[in-house]
Design a protein around this motif. Sequence first.
Motif, PDB file in Angstrom:
ATOM      1  N   PHE A   1       0.894  -1.115   0.145  1.00 16.82           N
ATOM      2  CA  PHE A   1      -0.218   0.010   0.005  1.00 16.82           C
ATOM      3  C   PHE A   1       0.864   1.096  -0.007  1.00 16.82           C
ATOM      4  CE2 PHE A   1      -2.944   2.948   2.226  1.00 16.82           C
ATOM      5  CZ  PHE A   1      -3.929   2.834   1.311  1.00 16.82           C
ATOM      6  N   HIS A   2       1.844   1.255   0.710  1.00 14.69           N
ATOM      7  CA  HIS A   2       2.824   2.466   0.934  1.00 14.69           C
ATOM      8  C   HIS A   2       3.535   2.400  -0.271  1.00 14.69           C
ATOM      9  CE1 HIS A   2       6.934   3.967   1.834  1.00 14.69           C
ATOM     10  NE2 HIS A   2       6.150   4.835   2.517  1.00 14.69           N
ATOM     11  N   ASP A   3       4.203   1.569  -1.016  1.00 13.26           N
ATOM     12  CA  ASP A   3       4.929   1.660  -2.091  1.00 13.26           C
ATOM     13  C   ASP A   3       4.039   2.143  -3.210  1.00 13.26           C
ATOM     14  OD1 ASP A   3       6.930   0.432  -0.782  1.00 13.26           O
ATOM     15  OD2 ASP A   3       6.930  -1.353  -1.854  1.00 13.26           O
ATOM     16  N   THR A   4       2.834   1.575  -3.218  1.00 22.07           N
ATOM     17  CA  THR A   4       1.799   2.131  -4.389  1.00 22.07           C
ATOM     18  C   THR A   4       1.732   3.360  -4.206  1.00 22.07           C
ATOM     19  OG1 THR A   4       0.637  -0.049  -3.993  1.00 22.07           O
ATOM     20  CG2 THR A   4      -0.296   1.238  -5.640  1.00 22.07           C
ATOM     21  N   LEU A   5       1.389   3.866  -2.759  1.00 17.84           N
ATOM     22  CA  LEU A   5       0.807   5.097  -2.667  1.00 17.84           C
ATOM     23  C   LEU A   5       2.162   6.141  -3.032  1.00 17.84           C
ATOM     24  CD1 LEU A   5      -1.688   5.896  -1.427  1.00 17.84           C
ATOM     25  CD2 LEU A   5      -0.331   6.648   0.913  1.00 17.84           C
ATOM     26  N   VAL A   6       3.292   5.634  -2.632  1.00 17.57           N
ATOM     27  CA  VAL A   6       4.430   6.607  -2.974  1.00 17.57           C
ATOM     28  C   VAL A   6       4.772   6.694  -4.507  1.00 17.57           C
ATOM     29  CG1 VAL A   6       6.793   6.646  -2.891  1.00 17.57           C
ATOM     30  CG2 VAL A   6       5.925   6.316  -0.742  1.00 17.57           C
ATOM     31  N   THR A   7       4.555   5.699  -5.151  1.00 19.67           N
ATOM     32  CA  THR A   7       4.595   5.573  -6.723  1.00 19.67           C
ATOM     33  C   THR A   7       3.589   6.442  -7.249  1.00 19.67           C
ATOM     34  OG1 THR A   7       5.045   2.948  -6.181  1.00 19.67           O
ATOM     35  CG2 THR A   7       5.228   3.872  -8.421  1.00 19.67           C
ATOM     36  N   SER A   8       2.555   6.241  -6.867  1.00 19.93           N
ATOM     37  CA  SER A   8       1.469   7.277  -7.254  1.00 19.93           C
ATOM     38  C   SER A   8       1.621   8.497  -7.058  1.00 19.93           C
ATOM     39  CB  SER A   8      -0.016   6.634  -7.216  1.00 19.93           C
ATOM     40  OG  SER A   8      -0.149   5.767  -5.892  1.00 19.93           O
ATOM     41  N   ALA A   9       2.314   8.861  -5.943  1.00 19.65           N
ATOM     42  CA  ALA A   9       2.427  10.184  -5.556  1.00 19.65           C
ATOM     43  C   ALA A   9       3.443  10.881  -6.286  1.00 19.65           C
ATOM     44  CB  ALA A   9       2.716  10.390  -3.965  1.00 19.65           C
ATOM     45  N   HIS A  10       4.561  10.114  -6.479  1.00 18.61           N
ATOM     46  CA  HIS A  10       5.507  10.484  -7.534  1.00 18.61           C
ATOM     47  C   HIS A  10       5.080  10.715  -8.732  1.00 18.61           C
ATOM     48  CE1 HIS A  10       9.175   8.632  -5.302  1.00 18.61           C
ATOM     49  NE2 HIS A  10       8.945  10.228  -4.973  1.00 18.61           N
ATOM     50  N   GLY A  11       4.100   9.741  -9.341  1.00 16.80           N
ATOM     51  CA  GLY A  11       3.640  10.048 -10.532  1.00 16.80           C
ATOM     52  C   GLY A  11       2.699  11.351 -10.938  1.00 16.80           C
ATOM     53  N   VAL A  12       2.039  11.511  -9.817  1.00 19.25           N
ATOM     54  CA  VAL A  12       1.121  12.613  -9.857  1.00 19.25           C
ATOM     55  C   VAL A  12       2.143  13.943  -9.913  1.00 19.25           C
ATOM     56  CG1 VAL A  12      -0.402  14.021  -8.443  1.00 19.25           C
ATOM     57  CG2 VAL A  12      -0.837  11.748  -8.782  1.00 19.25           C
TER      58      VAL A  12
END
Length: 461
Positions: free
Chosen positions: A417-428
């Motif tokens: 969840f954390h990794d997905t969140l961080v990756t999507s935050a980076h993406g955004v």
Amino acid sequence: PKEIQRHGVSSSAFSSNANQQKGGHFQRMSTNRPALDKKGPATEPETKATDFPILKNDLILRAARGERVERTPIWVHRQAGRYLKEYWGTRNEAGDFFSLCRTPHLACEVTLQPIRRLDLDAAIIFSDILVIPQAMGLEVQMIKGFGPSFPEPLKDPEDMQRRLLAPDKIDVYEKLGYVFKAITLTRHRLEGEVPLIGFAGAPWTVMAYMVEGKGAKSYYKAKTWFYKYPKSSHELLNRITNATVDYLVGQVLAGAQMLEIFDSWAGDLTPEIFREFSLKYLKRIASEVKSRLREKKVAPVPMTVFARGAEWAIPELQDSEYDVVSLNWTAFRGHCRKVAGKLSIQGNLEPAVLLAEPEQIRKEARKMVDDFGPYRYIANLGHGMLPSMKPDHLAVLVDEVHDYSEKLIKEKKERWFHDTLVTSAHGVAKFLAITSGVLAASLAGGLVIDSFRNTNQQSKK
Ligand code: 1CP
């Protein structure tokens, strides 16, 4: 059944004593099961293999199929039997071992005993692999303190032709109907707490007893048949295989929800002999049991193969219809995990660990879950419970496997969840940076063009 109750135990039993932090890690109390207790011992066989109670805990079936689980399931070989004091009461009531196997309500009772006491994720029907030689016409006795004994083992191929029942005369429904009755009764009496496992011996292991007449060191008499009488060995193995397929199909029709094939003496064979005289028949059992069930429009159940000591053969099981491979404690865990591919793994705690202290049991349980798990994995011993083992020690193992694997799975999910969140935050952030960059550039570009136009127009004037 979508609603899987936590271990099939009422939530009130859990909220009072489960998951308390003690001594730095989780402590779950292995617990009684009210649904089983209220009924007490089964008295009369229920005959219909239909309308079984809804399954509350399907962890082991999901782990066998490689599906996600919230904790690693655990059961142990020989979980019913001599290390439980209540077993001896029922055994004495029956008189002797095989009378116990042949009395469905007593076989049901000893199957339920470990499930009442411990938070195990499966029950295994109480019986023995040596009921197949009995169905084929041989006499087998169980001698206290000694083990199985054939008064007249098979001497040679001629003896085999003379004394074994003709293949078309072997009727497992007539000879082993008591096992099917015990399975149906137990499936009802389990109240859906956990799935019920059926089992049989592998053709080689069963042949080893038929020729040797008892448990033996390395089974030399039986192995000599492969060199002296290869054709008759294949005939014997084929006859055992055919009876075993009928027997396992009958177990599923009676209510077994998973099957295990025990090749306890596989490790005594050379790789060449194992391939020719054991593996071939193991594979035939899985494919024929499943195809016969499909023909009958019955969903095939997951199947486990325990070729004890022949873990080198795991890659050769890839093209079989087995779902799970059970490991001895001598197997290299990391290597087996790698070569197991799509197969789930079961095993493989060294049983001697259960004779050590609780703290050591917990440590070894955590190591085992780290080495294998927590997915596509069913925790078990590398072999079976010994009469000298303490039920409380088994409870420590069961609870630690549950608690530790649950913690690992939670951490895994949180990390994901954390990794997905961080990756999507980076993406955004990247997207915003790019779009704002483009915006700024186009704005700046617009300004330059405008000012260029302005100067152009002014110079024209
Ligand atoms: O008097 C007694 O109570 C005898 C002990 C006993 C028990 C409890 C025997 C004799 N069989 C069983 C039950 C049994 N056997 C189960 C019941 C379910 C459970 O696991 O709780 C199962 C699955 C078996 C299977 C079995 N029997 C195997 C394969 C698994 C293994 O242990 O390797 C084998 C090899 C047997 C033969 C057998 N039956 C009994 C004994 C003591 C033995 C082994 C003898 C030997 O070492 O050669």
